[in-house]
Motif scaffolding. Structure first.
Motif, PDB file in Angstrom:
ATOM      1  N   VAL A   1       0.841  -1.206   0.000  1.00  0.00           N
ATOM      2  CA  VAL A   1       0.000   0.000   0.000  1.00  0.00           C
ATOM      3  C   VAL A   1       0.871   1.248   0.000  1.00  0.00           C
ATOM      4  CG1 VAL A   1      -1.624   1.355   1.402  1.00  0.00           C
ATOM      5  CG2 VAL A   1      -2.028  -1.077   1.026  1.00  0.00           C
ATOM      6  N   LEU A   2       1.899   1.264   0.825  1.00  0.00           N
ATOM      7  CA  LEU A   2       2.751   2.458   0.924  1.00  0.00           C
ATOM      8  C   LEU A   2       3.609   2.650  -0.325  1.00  0.00           C
ATOM      9  CD1 LEU A   2       3.711   2.299   4.692  1.00  0.00           C
ATOM     10  CD2 LEU A   2       2.142   3.912   3.572  1.00  0.00           C
ATOM     11  N   TRP A   3       3.963   1.577  -1.015  1.00  0.00           N
ATOM     12  CA  TRP A   3       4.677   1.741  -2.287  1.00  0.00           C
ATOM     13  C   TRP A   3       3.761   2.369  -3.336  1.00  0.00           C
ATOM     14  CZ3 TRP A   3       6.670  -3.889  -1.713  1.00  0.00           C
ATOM     15  CH2 TRP A   3       7.801  -3.906  -0.887  1.00  0.00           C
ATOM     16  N   GLU A   4       2.467   2.133  -3.211  1.00  0.00           N
ATOM     17  CA  GLU A   4       1.498   2.772  -4.110  1.00  0.00           C
ATOM     18  C   GLU A   4       1.311   4.239  -3.756  1.00  0.00           C
ATOM     19  OE1 GLU A   4      -2.113   0.526  -3.672  1.00  0.00           O
ATOM     20  OE2 GLU A   4      -1.271  -1.241  -4.670  1.00  0.00           O
ATOM     21  N   GLN A   5       1.238   4.518  -2.446  1.00  0.00           N
ATOM     22  CA  GLN A   5       1.012   5.898  -1.997  1.00  0.00           C
ATOM     23  C   GLN A   5       1.499   6.057  -0.564  1.00  0.00           C
ATOM     24  OE1 GLN A   5      -3.068   7.198  -2.031  1.00  0.00           O
ATOM     25  NE2 GLN A   5      -2.547   9.239  -1.312  1.00  0.00           N
ATOM     26  N   GLU A   6       2.442   6.945  -0.387  1.00  0.00           N
ATOM     27  CA  GLU A   6       2.924   7.285   0.955  1.00  0.00           C
ATOM     28  C   GLU A   6       2.117   8.439   1.518  1.00  0.00           C
ATOM     29  OE1 GLU A   6       7.124   7.469   1.957  1.00  0.00           O
ATOM     30  OE2 GLU A   6       7.557   6.864  -0.107  1.00  0.00           O
ATOM     31  N   GLY A   7       2.324   8.702   2.790  1.00  0.00           N
ATOM     32  CA  GLY A   7       1.692   9.856   3.422  1.00  0.00           C
ATOM     33  C   GLY A   7       0.203   9.685   3.631  1.00  0.00           C
ATOM     34  N   ILE A   8      -0.198   8.461   3.977  1.00  0.00           N
ATOM     35  CA  ILE A   8      -1.605   8.194   4.270  1.00  0.00           C
ATOM     36  C   ILE A   8      -1.733   7.778   5.725  1.00  0.00           C
ATOM     37  CG2 ILE A   8      -2.226   7.640   1.890  1.00  0.00           C
ATOM     38  CD1 ILE A   8      -2.034   4.686   2.585  1.00  0.00           C
ATOM     39  N   THR A   9      -2.951   7.776   6.217  1.00  0.00           N
ATOM     40  CA  THR A   9      -3.181   7.467   7.625  1.00  0.00           C
ATOM     41  C   THR A   9      -3.284   5.964   7.853  1.00  0.00           C
ATOM     42  OG1 THR A   9      -5.581   7.541   7.378  1.00  0.00           O
ATOM     43  CG2 THR A   9      -4.471   9.627   7.945  1.00  0.00           C
TER      44      THR A   9
ATOM     45  N   SER B   1       7.984   5.613   8.845  1.00  0.00           N
ATOM     46  CA  SER B   1       8.091   6.734   9.779  1.00  0.00           C
ATOM     47  C   SER B   1       6.712   7.368   9.915  1.00  0.00           C
ATOM     48  CB  SER B   1       9.104   7.763   9.259  1.00  0.00           C
ATOM     49  OG  SER B   1       8.669   8.285   8.021  1.00  0.00           O
ATOM     50  N   PHE B   2       6.527   8.056  11.014  1.00  0.00           N
ATOM     51  CA  PHE B   2       5.267   8.729  11.312  1.00  0.00           C
ATOM     52  C   PHE B   2       5.514  10.233  11.338  1.00  0.00           C
ATOM     53  CE2 PHE B   2       5.161   4.589  13.347  1.00  0.00           C
ATOM     54  CZ  PHE B   2       3.916   4.100  13.007  1.00  0.00           C
ATOM     55  N   SER B   3       4.576  10.983  10.769  1.00  0.00           N
ATOM     56  CA  SER B   3       4.686  12.440  10.820  1.00  0.00           C
ATOM     57  C   SER B   3       3.292  13.033  10.969  1.00  0.00           C
ATOM     58  CB  SER B   3       5.369  12.988   9.559  1.00  0.00           C
ATOM     59  OG  SER B   3       4.618  12.661   8.412  1.00  0.00           O
ATOM     60  N   PRO B   4       3.204  14.166  11.690  1.00  0.00           N
ATOM     61  CA  PRO B   4       1.880  14.782  11.863  1.00  0.00           C
ATOM     62  C   PRO B   4       1.333  15.274  10.522  1.00  0.00           C
ATOM     63  CG  PRO B   4       3.607  16.144  12.836  1.00  0.00           C
ATOM     64  CD  PRO B   4       4.260  14.897  12.345  1.00  0.00           C
ATOM     65  N   ASP B   5       0.036  15.163  10.367  1.00  0.00           N
ATOM     66  CA  ASP B   5      -0.646  15.656   9.172  1.00  0.00           C
ATOM     67  C   ASP B   5      -0.752  17.170   9.285  1.00  0.00           C
ATOM     68  OD1 ASP B   5      -2.425  16.415   7.179  1.00  0.00           O
ATOM     69  OD2 ASP B   5      -3.790  14.737   7.512  1.00  0.00           O
ATOM     70  N   PRO B   6      -0.147  17.921   8.376  1.00  0.00           N
ATOM     71  CA  PRO B   6      -0.209  19.386   8.479  1.00  0.00           C
ATOM     72  C   PRO B   6      -1.630  19.930   8.347  1.00  0.00           C
ATOM     73  CG  PRO B   6       0.992  18.710   6.491  1.00  0.00           C
ATOM     74  CD  PRO B   6       0.636  17.470   7.241  1.00  0.00           C
TER      75      PRO B   6
ATOM     76  N   ASN C   1      -4.376  18.294   9.518  1.00  0.00           N
ATOM     77  CA  ASN C   1      -5.216  17.827  10.628  1.00  0.00           C
ATOM     78  C   ASN C   1      -4.281  17.335  11.728  1.00  0.00           C
ATOM     79  OD1 ASN C   1      -6.884  16.486  12.430  1.00  0.00           O
ATOM     80  ND2 ASN C   1      -8.072  15.458  10.847  1.00  0.00           N
ATOM     81  N   ARG C   2      -4.095  18.150  12.729  1.00  0.00           N
ATOM     82  CA  ARG C   2      -3.112  17.858  13.777  1.00  0.00           C
ATOM     83  C   ARG C   2      -3.423  16.587  14.564  1.00  0.00           C
ATOM     84  NH1 ARG C   2      -1.586  23.505  16.532  1.00  0.00           N
ATOM     85  NH2 ARG C   2      -0.295  22.052  17.699  1.00  0.00           N
ATOM     86  N   ARG C   3      -4.660  16.104  14.469  1.00  0.00           N
ATOM     87  CA  ARG C   3      -5.019  14.888  15.210  1.00  0.00           C
ATOM     88  C   ARG C   3      -4.620  13.625  14.455  1.00  0.00           C
ATOM     89  NH1 ARG C   3     -11.168  15.390  16.250  1.00  0.00           N
ATOM     90  NH2 ARG C   3     -10.995  15.935  14.074  1.00  0.00           N
ATOM     91  N   GLN C   4      -4.248  13.763  13.196  1.00  0.00           N
ATOM     92  CA  GLN C   4      -3.903  12.585  12.403  1.00  0.00           C
ATOM     93  C   GLN C   4      -2.410  12.487  12.175  1.00  0.00           C
ATOM     94  OE1 GLN C   4      -6.127  11.839   8.912  1.00  0.00           O
ATOM     95  NE2 GLN C   4      -8.087  12.010   9.926  1.00  0.00           N
ATOM     96  N   VAL C   5      -1.970  11.246  11.996  1.00  0.00           N
ATOM     97  CA  VAL C   5      -0.570  10.963  11.735  1.00  0.00           C
ATOM     98  C   VAL C   5      -0.478  10.299  10.368  1.00  0.00           C
ATOM     99  CG1 VAL C   5       1.414   9.599  12.500  1.00  0.00           C
ATOM    100  CG2 VAL C   5      -0.059  10.700  14.184  1.00  0.00           C
ATOM    101  N   LEU C   6       0.480  10.746   9.581  1.00  0.00           N
ATOM    102  CA  LEU C   6       0.689  10.180   8.254  1.00  0.00           C
ATOM    103  C   LEU C   6       1.839   9.177   8.291  1.00  0.00           C
ATOM    104  CD1 LEU C   6       0.340  13.427   6.112  1.00  0.00           C
ATOM    105  CD2 LEU C   6      -1.423  11.742   6.723  1.00  0.00           C
ATOM    106  N   ILE C   7       1.669   8.110   7.525  1.00  0.00           N
ATOM    107  CA  ILE C   7       2.665   7.044   7.490  1.00  0.00           C
ATOM    108  C   ILE C   7       3.456   7.175   6.196  1.00  0.00           C
ATOM    109  CG2 ILE C   7       3.062   4.561   7.698  1.00  0.00           C
ATOM    110  CD1 ILE C   7       1.289   5.841   9.977  1.00  0.00           C
ATOM    111  N   GLY C   8       4.760   7.149   6.326  1.00  0.00           N
ATOM    112  CA  GLY C   8       5.643   7.199   5.159  1.00  0.00           C
ATOM    113  C   GLY C   8       6.683   6.100   5.243  1.00  0.00           C
TER     114      GLY C   8
END
Length: 149
Positions: free
Chosen positions: A47-55, A84-89, A91-98
């Motif tokens: 899934v992440l190879w298809e699209q990074e930066g998702i929840t 790695s995990f990074s905050p969603d710019p 929506n501060r309550r969500q974390v994006l996965i990369g």
């Protein structure tokens, strides 16, 4: 051996598909382990190879698995240096996965391992047989997908 109801496990489509799935999983698991990746991590990597930066919830939705399972797997993947995990710019309550560089670098070798398992499993089948089998599997999956909702 036939049960009282006439049900024969050897003639059960569900049993056969389940057995095939377990055999696929076992073969792929051995190949993934050579690269330090667990079988449960592979679908998330796909899934992440298809699209990074998702929840995490988006990953769970795309894979049709429970969020707690995804959360636990992602923790192990972070520990293993794959994600790695990074905050969603937005929506501060969500974390994006990369993916990390290590996670990205595994794409070619792991895809090659999966293709090798698929090729081994389909030995002796024509291209037309393989396409028809895949079409039948998609059809059966569609028939049962509404039952899980």
């Amino acid at each position: 051996m036939t049960t009282e109801s006439g049900f024969r496990r050897e003639e059960s489509l569900g049993y056969a598909v389940n057995l095939l799935g377990r055999l696929f999983a076992r073969a792929l698991d051995r190949r993934l382990n050579r690269h330090g990746v667990a079988l449960g991590q592979f679908p998330i990597l796909l899934v992440l190879w298809e699209q990074e930066g998702i929840t995490q919830s988006e990953i769970a939705r795309r894979l049709d698995i429970e969020q707690p399972t995804v959360a636990n797997t992602l923790k192990r993947m972070e520990r293993d240096g794959l994600v790695s995990f990074s905050p969603d710019p937005g929506n501060r309550r969500q974390v994006l996965i990369g993916l990390t560089d290590k996670g990205r670098a595994l794409q070619s070798p792991l895809i090659a391992e999966a293709q090798a398992v698929n090729e081994r499993a389909s030995q002796g089948l024509s291209a037309a047989d393989s396409e028809r089998f895949f079409a039948l599997l998609r059809n059966m999956s569609a028939n049962l997908s509404d039952l899980s909702e």
